[in-house]
Design a protein around this motif. Structure first.
Motif, PDB file in Angstrom:
ATOM      1  N   GLY A 161      -3.935  41.988  21.547  1.00 21.70           N
ATOM      2  CA  GLY A 161      -3.581  41.097  20.454  1.00 21.70           C
ATOM      3  C   GLY A 161      -3.036  39.769  20.948  1.00 21.70           C
ATOM      4  N   ALA A 162      -2.167  39.816  21.945  1.00 17.44           N
ATOM      5  CA  ALA A 162      -1.588  38.574  22.474  1.00 17.44           C
ATOM      6  C   ALA A 162      -2.651  37.695  23.117  1.00 17.44           C
ATOM      7  CB  ALA A 162      -0.497  38.916  23.488  1.00 17.44           C
ATOM      8  N   GLU A 163      -3.593  38.312  23.832  1.00 22.45           N
ATOM      9  CA  GLU A 163      -4.650  37.517  24.459  1.00 22.45           C
ATOM     10  C   GLU A 163      -5.543  36.854  23.407  1.00 22.45           C
ATOM     11  OE1 GLU A 163      -8.506  38.104  27.416  1.00 22.45           O
ATOM     12  OE2 GLU A 163      -6.937  39.631  27.369  1.00 22.45           O
ATOM     13  N   TRP A 164      -5.830  37.582  22.312  1.00 22.97           N
ATOM     14  CA  TRP A 164      -6.655  36.998  21.249  1.00 22.97           C
ATOM     15  C   TRP A 164      -5.949  35.781  20.651  1.00 22.97           C
ATOM     16  CZ3 TRP A 164     -11.463  39.013  19.548  1.00 22.97           C
ATOM     17  CH2 TRP A 164     -12.020  38.307  18.486  1.00 22.97           C
ATOM     18  N   VAL A 165      -4.656  35.901  20.394  1.00 25.54           N
ATOM     19  CA  VAL A 165      -3.897  34.781  19.841  1.00 25.54           C
ATOM     20  C   VAL A 165      -3.871  33.616  20.830  1.00 25.54           C
ATOM     21  CG1 VAL A 165      -1.613  34.036  19.054  1.00 25.54           C
ATOM     22  CG2 VAL A 165      -2.505  36.271  18.370  1.00 25.54           C
ATOM     23  N   ALA A 166      -3.700  33.922  22.113  1.00 32.37           N
ATOM     24  CA  ALA A 166      -3.652  32.867  23.127  1.00 32.37           C
ATOM     25  C   ALA A 166      -4.967  32.108  23.217  1.00 32.37           C
ATOM     26  CB  ALA A 166      -3.308  33.473  24.492  1.00 32.37           C
ATOM     27  N   ARG A 167      -6.082  32.806  23.045  1.00 34.61           N
ATOM     28  CA  ARG A 167      -7.383  32.163  23.202  1.00 34.61           C
ATOM     29  C   ARG A 167      -7.823  31.408  21.951  1.00 34.61           C
ATOM     30  NH1 ARG A 167      -9.951  33.542  27.793  1.00 34.61           N
ATOM     31  NH2 ARG A 167      -9.365  35.474  28.859  1.00 34.61           N
ATOM     32  N   TYR A 168      -7.599  31.968  20.786  1.00 36.11           N
ATOM     33  CA  TYR A 168      -8.215  31.423  19.575  1.00 36.11           C
ATOM     34  C   TYR A 168      -7.212  30.993  18.507  1.00 36.11           C
ATOM     35  CZ  TYR A 168     -11.893  34.157  21.805  1.00 36.11           C
ATOM     36  OH  TYR A 168     -12.765  34.694  22.716  1.00 36.11           O
ATOM     37  N   GLY A 169      -5.933  31.230  18.708  1.00 39.54           N
ATOM     38  CA  GLY A 169      -4.950  30.893  17.688  1.00 39.54           C
ATOM     39  C   GLY A 169      -4.615  29.415  17.655  1.00 39.54           C
ATOM     40  N   THR A 170      -4.058  28.984  16.532  1.00 35.87           N
ATOM     41  CA  THR A 170      -3.571  27.615  16.414  1.00 35.87           C
ATOM     42  C   THR A 170      -2.259  27.485  17.182  1.00 35.87           C
ATOM     43  OG1 THR A 170      -2.353  28.136  14.392  1.00 35.87           O
ATOM     44  CG2 THR A 170      -4.637  27.435  14.142  1.00 35.87           C
ATOM     45  N   ALA A 171      -1.744  26.259  17.245  1.00 32.56           N
ATOM     46  CA  ALA A 171      -0.475  26.042  17.931  1.00 32.56           C
ATOM     47  C   ALA A 171       0.640  26.855  17.270  1.00 32.56           C
ATOM     48  CB  ALA A 171      -0.133  24.559  17.933  1.00 32.56           C
ATOM     49  N   LYS A 172       0.587  26.969  15.943  1.00 32.21           N
ATOM     50  CA  LYS A 172       1.591  27.756  15.229  1.00 32.21           C
ATOM     51  C   LYS A 172       1.474  29.237  15.588  1.00 32.21           C
ATOM     52  CE  LYS A 172       3.150  28.922  10.550  1.00 32.21           C
ATOM     53  NZ  LYS A 172       2.902  28.720   9.101  1.00 32.21           N
ATOM     54  N   ASP A 173       0.243  29.733  15.656  1.00 31.86           N
ATOM     55  CA  ASP A 173       0.038  31.140  16.015  1.00 31.86           C
ATOM     56  C   ASP A 173       0.528  31.414  17.437  1.00 31.86           C
ATOM     57  OD1 ASP A 173      -1.128  31.561  13.543  1.00 31.86           O
ATOM     58  OD2 ASP A 173      -3.151  31.168  14.275  1.00 31.86           O
ATOM     59  N   ARG A 174       0.236  30.495  18.347  1.00 25.46           N
ATOM     60  CA  ARG A 174       0.656  30.706  19.738  1.00 25.46           C
ATOM     61  C   ARG A 174       2.169  30.694  19.881  1.00 25.46           C
ATOM     62  NH1 ARG A 174      -3.475  26.863  23.204  1.00 25.46           N
ATOM     63  NH2 ARG A 174      -5.367  28.095  22.882  1.00 25.46           N
ATOM     64  N   GLY A 175       2.847  30.022  18.949  1.00 25.39           N
ATOM     65  CA  GLY A 175       4.298  30.014  18.997  1.00 25.39           C
ATOM     66  C   GLY A 175       4.889  31.401  18.877  1.00 25.39           C
TER      67      GLY A 175
END
Length: 809
Positions: free
Chosen positions: A425-439
């Motif tokens: 889950g963390a890798e998916w957010v890191a690759r494709y998430g917005t700046a807010k999601d990566r926060g």
């Protein structure tokens, strides 16, 4: 001066003609299209008041006749003060609004002017309670507006995004409003209908829907429109507020659990009823063992629930195969159990752990809690993404947002389940998430499960320590971590130029088995192709394309843009070496069969094949390629290919093919070129050459009649020489020599071509006994020819023999 009643309660009406002069005044305080009946000045700034006064010049107030006019108001505005939190809930038809603080409200005379049947207000010690009787079946809506709150009839229920966020902190249930735009407050209130003790959490956002209702020992969480409403029969139950959350807990020590249903997951949990909380490893295994025995010995009526508990225990142990197996057996015996929320959640868990896409789970949109969003995102991530590049990116972003919403919940899961879910889950957010999601990643505990995701974010944001983080992870022994880190490091090296592009591509290819094991084969193949494209290694890039298409299909791999760039590079490549040309021919022949319906790619690949057949010296194969190429070309490109093909036909001595490949003469269809000629010079020369090969010299000469180009004059001279018309040859070569002499670049020496032309003209003039031409050649070119290797032959041709006759007479 307006009376106390007019200042306290402002009735909200639909925009009338008299109020249409103030479209911008009310819109800042109430929904667009609404206006104030009475004076709104207590809510307005000095600038807004001035606008109202200017707009009201000459406008007469609206007078409502209660006995003649039906109620036209659409709602109420309650002057409850700025940023005041409230709790609003329904008891049957009665809407109760409890606001923090004491607010004087005069509700007399409002009965016929509102959509509500009765409105009353009561000021108590530290709160103000407003009671409103709503029509039967009405859906009231309570919203903050300006220095108060509006009450109106909603068209539809509140959106799930308005729901409180439910979680657990130790033994306490936590409730967090979705927006933290005001202070929270907690009050105790007596239900006017039942007299039951109510614990109210006052806020400016957040509601409790049916999905969030909880019933425990001595308390019940009730539905609400705004804020939190808890009916507490047990005096030991307390509601408190800390920071931006409400805490529902039990006062003092006790063994009675707050929730009879067991422990929830961490903050943001849904009401699916599946406990995934952490425990000691031995306890997890024992739990599965006990649940297995309980399911095996359960009676028929209790067997389904026992199996569900076994599946839940297996989920905490991250045993996806067992979860799926147990659920399948349970649903075969009791299919209607598939509608239960806990069963649907367990099916989601099984799909994610087993990496299987389950189409039936895509319709599962219940629950707005972060944990619900997390599982929806993880389920969607199991499906292949379809569509063009823009659609795929949008789908990835949506999935990353869903996962990021509930990613903190995973921190409270059991260690085996957390170990399986958190890295993915963390890798998916890191690759494709917005700046807010990566926060969200920064709020997770730093450890092996999140280190890779953080390193990927650092790489993408060009952090100074990104290379150091990746280098450390590239030596991690875990086979699912070091290949991903190595891929990210090689991608960074390609972008920054730290390594040659060719070296990056070769290293990625060498590590492909590791990338396959880590689930990154597709992305690694694309990285390899991009590296070879950047290094202009076209053969390796095309090989990478065809290898990837063999695995993933040709529909969307590696993308049309990449294939076009590679095909163009192969077609325009100049330095083609003999050893590699044969291997490239096989690649190109295969590529032609893969893209039969793409004329642009077909053209590039055929051009590339033509170049390689020329290097290999295979004119027959080259002619076949050129004929196929002609089908996709028009205009100047078509003519150039046709001329090249006819030249190869003539070189092969195939006059029939040359006549077939050269278009028939149609002077009426050919536009006149500069100089008044009907056809291009190259076409004319080919026609003359074909006629010459057919031994029709008059026809060949007719094609060249009137042409003044050097090439045409030289060929005409050849035809005259073949017919032994030496005088005619001289007349053709003299203007050709003059033009070549005028166009020479070096005046001190003669080029090889010009020297040969001088000797040819001298020989023809000698045979024609043309002394004037020989004298001209000796005078004009004698000094230049003295320094050439052909000086002796030239002097022999332009000199006189001992008998007094010119040489060649």
């Amino acid at each position: 001066m307006l009376g106390r009643r007019c200042l306290c309660v402002l009735i909200v009406l639909m925009l009338s003609e008299s109020a249409s002069a103030l479209p911008s005044t009310g819109s800042a305080l109430l929904p667009s299209g609404w206006s104030f009946l009475n004076d709104p000045s207590p809510l307005l700034s000095k600038k807004e008041k001035a606008a109202v006064e200017r707009a009201n010049v000459g406008v007469q107030p609206v007078i409502q006749a209660k006995e003649d006019v039906a109620p036209t108001a659409t709602g109420l505005w309650l002057p409850l003060g700025e940023m005041t939190p409230v709790a609003a809930f329904q008891n049957g038809r009665r809407l109760l609004i409890v606001a923090a603080g004491r607010h004087a409200i005069d509700t007399a005379g409002l009965t016929n002017d509102t959509p509500f049947e009765a409105v009353s207000a009561r000021v108590m010690a530290d709160v103000t309670a407003v009671s409103i009787l709503c029509p039967e079946g009405a859906i009231p809506s309570v919203r903050p507006a300006g220095h108060g709150w509006t009450v109106s009839l909603a068209q539809q229920p509140a959106s799930p995004t308005d729901a409180m966020l439910l979680g657990q902190d130790g033994g306490a249930l936590t409730f967090m409003p979705p927006r933290t735009d005001g202070a929270l407050a907690v009050v105790t209130f007596r239900d006017p209908d039942s007299g039951r003790r109510l614990l109210l959490g006052l806020s400016r956002s957040g509601s409790i829907s049916g999905d969030l209702i909880r019933r425990g020992a001595g308390f019940e969480v009730r539905p609400s429109l705004t804020g939190l409403v808890i009916a507490a029969d047990d005096d030991a139950i307390e509601l408190r507020q800390s920071g931006k959350q409400f805490f529902l807990d039990r006062v003092g020590p006790g063994d009675t659990p707050l929730l009879a249903g067991g422990k929830l997951a961490a903050y943001g949990a849904s009401d699916a009823g599946v406990s995934l909380a952490d425990s000691a490893p031995e306890n997890l295994r024992d739990s599965v063992h006990r649940a297995w025995i309980a399911a095996a010995t359960a009676s028929a009526g209790q067997r389904f629930d026992a199996r569900v508990r076994l599946a839940q225990a297996a989920a905490r142990l991250a045993n996806g195969a067992l979860v799926s197996q147990v659920l399948q057996a349970a649903l075969e015996d009791q299919p209607e159990g598939g509608a239960r929320k806990d069963v649907r959640r367990l099916k989601q868990i099984a799909a994610v752990l087993n990496g299987r896409a389950d189409q039936s789970l895509l319709t599962e949109e219940e629950g707005a809690a972060p944990e619900d969003q997390f599982w929806r995102g993880m389920v969607r991530a199991q499906f292949p993404l379809v569509g063009d590049g823009r659609d795929v990116n949008a789908q990835r972003t949506l999935i990353a947002s869903l996962i990021a919403a509930g990613l903190p919940s995973v921190s409270a899961y059991s260690q085996p389940l957390r170990h399986r879910l958190l890295p993915v889950g963390a890798e998916w957010v890191a690759r494709y998430g917005t700046a807010k999601d990566r926060g969200v990643l920064s709020s997770l505990p730093l450890g092996p499960e999140t280190a890779l995701a953080r390193a990927l974010v650092a790489t993408d944001t060009r952090a100074s320590d990104a290379r150091e983080q990746l280098e450390k992870l590239a030596h991690d022994p875990a086979p699912l971590i070091w290949p991903v880190a190595r891929e990210a490091a090689l991608k960074r090296d390609l972008e920054t130029g730290a390594l040659p592009a060719k070296a990056v591509g070769e290293r990625v290819d060498a590590l492909m088995p590791a990338f396959r094991m880590a689930g990154r084969e597709r992305e690694a193949r694309l990285l390899s192709i991009d590296a070879f494209i950047k290094g202009k290694e076209w053969r390796a890039a095309q090989q990478g394309v065809q290898d990837g298409q063999a695995v993933y299909g040709q529909e969307d791999f590696p993308g049309h843009d990449r294939v076009i760039v590679i095909a163009r590079g192969l077609a325009e490549q100049k330095n083609i070496e003999m050893p590699g040309a044969l291997a490239e021919v096989e690649l190109l022949k295969s590529a032609l069969t893969i893209t039969p319906n793409d004329p642009t790619l077909q053209t590039y690949f055929l051009k590339a094949l033509d170049r390689r057949y020329a290097v290999l010296g295979l004119p027959a194969a080259q002619r076949m390629v050129l004929r196929r190429l002609l089908r996709n070309q028009q205009g100047a490109e078509h003519q150039d290919t046709m001329l090249k093909l006819v030249r190869l036909d003539l070189d092969a001595g195939d006059l029939g093919a040359a006549l077939h490949d050269l278009p028939a003469e149609k002077p009426e269809d050919v536009s006149a070129l500069p100089g008044g000629q009907l056809e291009a010079l190259d076409v004319t020369l080919l026609r003359a050459e074909i006629a010459q090969a057919q031994h029709d010299l008059p026809k060949a000469e007719r094609y060249l009649t009137g042409r003044t180009e050097v090439q045409a004059l030289k060929m005409r001279a050849k035809l005259m020489e073949q017919a032994k018309d030496w005088a005619g040859a001289v007349s053709a070569l003299k203007p050709a020599l003059d033009a070549a002499w005028a166009a020479r670049k070096d005046a001190s020496t003669l080029s090889v071509e010009l020297e040969a032309l001088v000797l040819e003209l001298a020989g023809d003039a000698s045979r024609a006994h043309d002394g004037a031409t020989l004298t001209m050649l000796k005078k004009q070119y004698g000094s230049s020819m003295e320094h050439s290797s052909s000086a002796g032959v030239f002097n022999l041709l332009v000199g006189e023999s001992p008998a007094g006759l010119p040489v060649g007479g």
